[in-house]
Enzyme design. Structure first.
Site, PDB file in Angstrom:
ATOM      1  CD1 TRP A  51      -0.210   7.069  -1.833  1.00 53.66           C
ATOM      2  CD2 TRP A  51      -0.409   8.666  -3.377  1.00 53.66           C
ATOM      3  NE1 TRP A  51      -1.447   7.644  -1.683  1.00 53.66           N
ATOM      4  CE2 TRP A  51      -1.595   8.627  -2.604  1.00 53.66           C
ATOM      5  CE3 TRP A  51      -0.298   9.600  -4.417  1.00 53.66           C
ATOM      6  CZ2 TRP A  51      -2.668   9.493  -2.855  1.00 53.66           C
ATOM      7  CZ3 TRP A  51      -1.359  10.453  -4.643  1.00 53.66           C
ATOM      8  CH2 TRP A  51      -2.534  10.391  -3.876  1.00 53.66           C
ATOM      9  CE1 TYR A 103      -3.753   2.434   0.730  1.00 55.32           C
ATOM     10  CE2 TYR A 103      -2.049   3.542   1.993  1.00 55.32           C
ATOM     11  CZ  TYR A 103      -3.289   3.561   1.376  1.00 55.32           C
ATOM     12  OH  TYR A 103      -4.047   4.711   1.405  1.00 55.32           O
TER      13      TYR A 103
END
Length: 769
Positions: A114, A112
């Site tokens: 970016w 998880y």
């Protein structure tokens, strides 16, 4: 600076840019068409050659000598450099042991985060594709940012992406809106980032234009600066986590004074009479009027009534930030804001109604693309069980334990192996001491990353990955029209490899090499992924450049859908012919489905429930300051905390904590002091910034400072750098969504006395340089 170096196009989640090599480093300049470039671009020059880069594969000594198994020495043990071939052989053997033994339901595919704006070298896609080919893995659903909203909105309004992302456009605010009431604000720092990249930052300009036209802005929350100066906003300072109570007080005034739109409620909503019984106090004996709401939220009753009257009879936009739902009972303010907009009768009107997350991400409010973006297929995961993303520590600590989620009774799997690529749960997750205990329980933790995050330091096996500047890729986002050729600027540092190359080597060892690579090199994959986008453009416009022309140009403007008001406008125009995808086909003010779940922490209509760690709680009596752990202004989450922009905000090397002058004076604290924040979960140091932009009784410490324990050998050490997740609670929003509650908690704060510990989180571990 080497001014003769070629400039190439590139992209990040916080903006497209041009990059060029400068000796051993890199320089960047924002996209020339970006009207308001993000200051976060200043973090990029340090990203590629900082000493905190992972240079070579490393294995924890205890795992190397004793093999897999639970071990409290994770994060405390020595790391040993191991050659690539050996470490890949060891990983392949461990994956084989787990998949052949307890099976794929014992593997958690993390990642998880970016990690990259690139659509091919996207760590999460790469690791999930790899694990799916091995037989699957336990996955997570939803996000830390929107865990509660992603569950409640589909139950009461419609599909999260369609109704949270497509129902409002910035152009409507600029031309149609008379009043914006922003619960939690619309902070420019949040609007500066967007998943997959953003080529033009538009939020500030649209708000400024709306204000010049005469639109009024009200920011509701404990922080004054959650709207930009251009909005010239009125600040209604309320206690953190009390938005639902305030909205109920507003709603009661609308009802009592006949300012609610009853015809709209009758035709477009379901269950309003049940909710009105609660609002008026007929169902529980307590009227939720302004006088009731005032002592809860800290706003005078007359101000609440005045706001209600101001909102009625004009084009009013009710905005709720993502931050509101990252708290206990986080479903409630989202649902209640929708109800408030419905009572005003403005849902689906241009410039009015309800919008979730406007200003929380760069690309919300932009038109949706009319063509697909390049996407690497992750394949199919044959493993059905999953967890809500913020319940990872619960899963690792309590295998087999039952839990509720969105009407289902589920059980946590027994995880033996965690494979994490390109993310940092020591940023996202709450109660870090508990998270450390959770990661100690697995047999093997593999981390693939470019820098020595706290997650990497707790791993059994660490693999060095490249950063975006060291590879070619394509940057694209579903709500930004510019697709960017992300061109390589530098050679990989030391022994770093692309995620794709790592997984391709592992796949070859495990007999799934051809299935993983499909026989393509990275360059061939970029051409392959570009082709569906090219064909879609060709079908829409009759002309589309081939890959070579796109790559040479550096970017491509993609066609977008018309701004038609989105699905709520369609519903308003024809509620019988175009119903909402809810059980009633209407906005569900009362949900029989949710009521049927019988969750005491999420009833069938919006409800005020006092928090256990906030206003009116015993915790606040013990720890008298409310901590707001919001998103940082100088980085995206914890990414590039060592970069120039992030470092420029530090106070004596620590993350800044804002405190009101009255609270500072009561504790003998002055601007620039190093202070200690603490509660019964943990403690951290931070640098005091005395400011009237925070409400008295509130302190604000942004998330994302790298976790830096003074002594990793301790079970619950002081974080010397200022990571607020040593303080936050690891509990779900409710049984419905089980979302993250890391936005708010209760703490005490004092001036730090004694020798100031050094910051070491940006130094590689011994042997890791």
């Amino acid at each position: 600076m080497d001014d003769g170096a070629p400039r190439v196009s590139h992209s990040s989640h916080w903006g497209a840019f041009t990059a060029w090599k400068t000796g051993e480093g890199v320089a960047v300049a924002p996209h020339p068409a970006d009207p308001d470039p993000s200051p976060l671009l200043a973090n990029i020059p340090q990203s590629a050659r900082h000493p905190v880069r992972i240079a070579r594969p490393m294995v924890r000594r205890g795992w190397l000598e004793r093999g897999p198994g639970p071990d409290p020495m994770r994060g405390r043990d020595e790391l040993v450099a191991v050659p690539w071939d050996e470490v890949l052989d060891r990983i392949a053997a461990e994956l084989t042991r787990v998949y052949d033994g307890p099976g794929p339901e014992a593997v958690f595919g993390g990642s998880y985060g970016w990690s990259s704006a690139g659509r091919f070298h996207h760590a999460q896609s790469q690791v999930h594709r790899f694990l799916n080919l091995l037989g699957g893995y336990i996955r997570s659903v939803n996000s830390y940012s929107a865990g509660a909203a992603a569950v409640i909105l589909p139950r009461v309004l419609g599909n999260f992406v369609d109704y949270a992302r497509r129902s409002f456009a910035w152009s409507q605010l600029e031309t149609e809106t008379d009043l914006v009431v922003a619960f939690g604000g619309m902070a420019i720092k949040n609007a500066g980032v967007g998943g997959g990249g953003t080529s033009r930052h538009l939020a500030r300009g649209h708000m400024a234009a709306a204000r010049r036209r005469g639109a009024e802005f009200v920011v509701v929350g404990p922080l004054r600066d959650d709207l930009p100066p251009e909005a010239e906003a009125e600040w209604l300072s309320i206690a953190p986590g009390t938005d639902t109570a305030l909205m109920l007080g507003i709603a009661h005034t609308l009802m009592a004074e006949g300012l609610h739109d009853r015809p709209f409620l009758d035709r477009f909503t379901a269950g309003y009479p049940v909710f009105e019984d609660y609002l008026a106090g007929r169902s529980d004996g307590v009227a939720k009027d302004a006088a009731w709401a005032a002592p809860i939220c800290g706003l005078p009753a007359d101000a609440i009534r005045a706001l209600a009257r101001r909102m009625a009879g004009r084009r009013t936009l009710v905005v709720v930030s993502q931050s509101l739902q990252r708290a206990e009972h986080g479903e409630q303010p989202i649902w209640m804001a929708l109800v408030l907009a419905a009572m005003l009768g403005q849902v689906g009107l241009p410039g009015g109604g309800f919008v979730y997350g406007l200003g929380s991400l760069a690309n919300i409010g932009k038109p949706a693309l009319d063509v697909p973006t390049p996407t690497l297929s992750q394949g199919q995961n044959p493993v059905r069980p999953f967890i809500p993303v913020a319940r990872i520590a619960d899963m690792l600590l309590h295998p087999g334990e039952a839990f509720d989620y969105d009407g289902r009774r589920m059980a946590y799997p027994d995880i033996r192996l965690v494979y994490w690529a390109g993310g940092n749960p020591f940023h996202h997750h709450q109660d870090i001491a508990r998270l450390r205990r959770a990661f100690a329980r697995v047999d093997t933790l593999i981390v693939q990353d470019s820098v020595w995050t706290a997650t990497a330091r707790h791993a059994d096996i660490v693999l060095p990955a490249t950063v975006t500047l060291e590879r070619d890729d394509i940057g694209a986002a579903a709500f930004d029209p510019n697709m960017v050729a992300m061109k390589k600027v530098l050679e990989p540092i030391a022994e770093a490899r692309d995620d794709y190359a790592i997984f391709a080597d592992l796949a070859g060892r495990l007999g799934i090499g051809p299935a993983f690579t499909e026989g393509r090199t990275p360059a061939e994959w970029l051409r392959h992924l570009y082709e569906p986008t090219r064909k879609a453009i060709l079908a829409k416009t009759g002309s589309a450049p081939d890959f070579d022309r796109f790559w040479e140009a550096g970017e491509l403007c993609l066609p977008t859908q018309p701004e038609d008001g989105g699905p709520t406008a369609v519903f308003r125009s024809d509620p019988e012919g175009q119903p909402l995808p809810t059980p009633s086909g209407r906005i569900e003010i009362f949900s029989e489905t949710i009521a049927g779940f019988a969750y005491p922490d999420c009833p069938g209509h919006p409800t005020w429930m006092a928090p256990t760690d906030g206003v009116g709680s015993a915790a606040l009596g013990r720890w008298p300051l409310q901590l707001v752990a919001n998103q940082p202004a100088t980085r995206l989450h914890s990414q590039l905390d060592f970069g120039g922009c992030s470092q420029s905000s530090k106070v004596r090397g620590r993350e800044p904590v804002r405190i009101h002058p009255d609270d500072a004076a009561a504790r003998g604290i002055t601007d620039g002091d190093v202070v200690r924040l603490f509660n019964d979960r943990g403690q951290c140091l931070a640098g005091a910034v005395v400011s009237r932009d925070v409400r008295p009784g509130v302190v604000q410490l942004a998330t994302g400072a790298w976790y830096d324990p003074v002594d990793p050998a301790e079970d619950n050490p002081l974080c010397v750098h200022g990571n607020p997740n040593v303080l936050t609670r690891d509990v779900g929003t409710s049984r419905l969504a089980q979302g993250c509650t890391g936005q708010l908690t209760c703490v005490e704060l004092e001036r730090f006395a004694g020798n100031l510990p050094p910051i070491r989180c940006f130094d590689p571990p011994p042997g890791g340089a």
